[in-house]
Design a protein around this motif. Sequence first.
Motif, mmCIF file in Angstrom:
data_model
loop_
_atom_site.group_PDB
_atom_site.id
_atom_site.type_symbol
_atom_site.label_atom_id
_atom_site.label_comp_id
_atom_site.label_asym_id
_atom_site.label_seq_id
_atom_site.Cartn_x
_atom_site.Cartn_y
_atom_site.Cartn_z
ATOM 1 N N ALA A 117 0.831 -1.200 0.000
ATOM 2 C CA ALA A 117 0.000 0.000 0.000
ATOM 3 C C ALA A 117 0.868 1.253 0.000
ATOM 4 C CB ALA A 117 -0.936 -0.006 1.201
ATOM 5 N N GLU A 118 1.949 1.224 0.750
ATOM 6 C CA GLU A 118 2.858 2.371 0.763
ATOM 7 C C GLU A 118 3.518 2.546 -0.603
ATOM 8 O OE1 GLU A 118 4.878 5.707 1.903
ATOM 9 O OE2 GLU A 118 3.194 4.688 2.882
ATOM 10 N N TYR A 119 3.831 1.450 -1.248
ATOM 11 C CA TYR A 119 4.406 1.488 -2.602
ATOM 12 C C TYR A 119 3.450 2.197 -3.557
ATOM 13 C CZ TYR A 119 6.673 -0.475 -6.827
ATOM 14 O OH TYR A 119 7.306 -0.650 -8.017
ATOM 15 N N VAL A 120 2.154 1.867 -3.467
ATOM 16 C CA VAL A 120 1.160 2.496 -4.339
ATOM 17 C C VAL A 120 1.024 3.979 -3.994
ATOM 18 C CG1 VAL A 120 -1.268 2.523 -5.009
ATOM 19 C CG2 VAL A 120 -0.066 0.346 -4.751
ATOM 20 N N ARG A 121 1.074 4.317 -2.718
ATOM 21 C CA ARG A 121 0.993 5.741 -2.339
ATOM 22 C C ARG A 121 2.163 6.529 -2.915
ATOM 23 N NH1 ARG A 121 -0.172 3.328 3.113
ATOM 24 N NH2 ARG A 121 -2.457 3.152 3.215
ATOM 25 N N ARG A 122 3.346 5.926 -2.928
ATOM 26 C CA ARG A 122 4.495 6.601 -3.550
ATOM 27 C C ARG A 122 4.259 6.773 -5.049
ATOM 28 N NH1 ARG A 122 9.029 6.417 -0.057
ATOM 29 N NH2 ARG A 122 8.154 6.260 2.033
ATOM 30 N N LEU A 123 3.634 5.789 -5.651
ATOM 31 C CA LEU A 123 3.324 5.872 -7.071
ATOM 32 C C LEU A 123 2.303 6.971 -7.344
ATOM 33 C CD1 LEU A 123 3.625 4.690 -9.911
ATOM 34 C CD2 LEU A 123 1.898 2.986 -9.319
ATOM 35 N N VAL A 124 1.297 7.088 -6.479
ATOM 36 C CA VAL A 124 0.304 8.160 -6.615
ATOM 37 C C VAL A 124 0.992 9.522 -6.573
ATOM 38 C CG1 VAL A 124 -1.629 9.298 -5.449
ATOM 39 C CG2 VAL A 124 -1.636 6.807 -5.734
ATOM 40 N N ASP A 125 1.977 9.661 -5.680
ATOM 41 C CA ASP A 125 2.712 10.919 -5.574
ATOM 42 C C ASP A 125 3.574 11.183 -6.813
ATOM 43 O OD1 ASP A 125 1.645 11.380 -3.063
ATOM 44 O OD2 ASP A 125 3.361 10.544 -1.993
ATOM 45 N N ALA A 126 3.979 10.105 -7.495
ATOM 46 C CA ALA A 126 4.916 10.246 -8.617
ATOM 47 C C ALA A 126 4.237 10.665 -9.911
ATOM 48 C CB ALA A 126 5.668 8.928 -8.836
ATOM 49 N N VAL A 127 2.925 10.427 -10.045
ATOM 50 C CA VAL A 127 2.229 10.764 -11.289
ATOM 51 C C VAL A 127 1.529 12.111 -11.138
ATOM 52 C CG1 VAL A 127 1.920 8.351 -11.883
ATOM 53 C CG2 VAL A 127 0.115 9.531 -10.635
ATOM 54 N N ASP A 128 1.245 12.753 -12.265
ATOM 55 C CA ASP A 128 0.587 14.058 -12.250
ATOM 56 C C ASP A 128 -0.909 13.899 -12.012
ATOM 57 O OD1 ASP A 128 3.017 15.256 -12.835
ATOM 58 O OD2 ASP A 128 2.684 15.104 -15.002
ATOM 59 N N GLY A 129 -1.465 14.748 -11.138
ATOM 60 C CA GLY A 129 -2.901 14.735 -10.911
ATOM 61 C C GLY A 129 -3.327 13.610 -9.982
ATOM 62 N N ASP A 130 -4.625 13.601 -9.649
ATOM 63 C CA ASP A 130 -5.179 12.563 -8.784
ATOM 64 C C ASP A 130 -5.605 11.380 -9.656
ATOM 65 O OD1 ASP A 130 -4.786 14.236 -6.668
ATOM 66 O OD2 ASP A 130 -6.876 14.877 -6.506
ATOM 67 N N PRO A 131 -4.977 10.238 -9.484
ATOM 68 C CA PRO A 131 -5.239 9.103 -10.369
ATOM 69 C C PRO A 131 -6.463 8.287 -9.940
ATOM 70 C CG PRO A 131 -3.548 8.518 -8.809
ATOM 71 C CD PRO A 131 -3.898 9.966 -8.533
#
Length: 264
Positions: free
Chosen positions: A76-90
């Motif tokens: 889950a933390e890995y996905v949160r880092r990914l959310v932070d890495a992409v532009d906008g709210d995915p």
Amino acid sequence: MVTTQPTDGIEVAYERHGDGQPLICLHGGMAPQQYWNPVLPHFEEYSAVIPQRPGFGTCLDDQAETRADEVLNREAEYVRRLVDAVDGDPILFGHSFGALTAVESATDAPVDAVIAYEPAVLPDDYREEADLADRMAALIDDGDRHEAVKRYIEQVLHPDGIDDLDAWLAEWPVWPDCVDLAEEVVRMNRAVEQYQLPGRLGVDAPVLVLTGTNGPDFLRESARAVHDSLPRSRLVEFDGISHSGPGEAPALIASAVKTFLGNA
């Protein structure tokens, strides 16, 4: 492949296809990133983001030592880092263990919506007797990794039985390469066996929970339980579709997803 700079030992790597709002696709237990290939043509208006889950290609440095009770939190933390890495709210789109990870990630990540196809959650009575991780681990200890992975495939993909598993495996694109993931699948299964669905999941984003009538009965039951525990959720059940719904019937699944996102 895009790779972010490691933070606290976590390196996030992902493929990105197209332009538009990010649609993060999280694969399940034995599925590779290629699982999403049949789905992508139906979401060309989005920017599909397909990560490698920890332990499935790009991993935490200490993934091999990660305890079962840490696996879901780390993913889950890995996905949160990914959310932070992409532009906008995915938008998060998860299948099986990826669906459980998507829901858990969304409790503390800025996402627009979550799509969860048969989250890997066990009903209480089923979970209390679950021993797949132990049976797989025993086979691995005996040097029989192929049989260990077969036990997973039988129970998860063919819970009602199959006449000729070896013939089915011969046609399965990821066999036998997926045998290399045996230890990771044991850890994942232990995490599933230990996970207890809370009475209420703190996800503010709207969630679409999907299930199919041809999948395992316990996953259909759990899909309803996940739906009931979410404050903003819709449940859709597909007739004649199995646990591999997104890859099996991508056009049908995509239609339901787009209708949901349009209304949400």
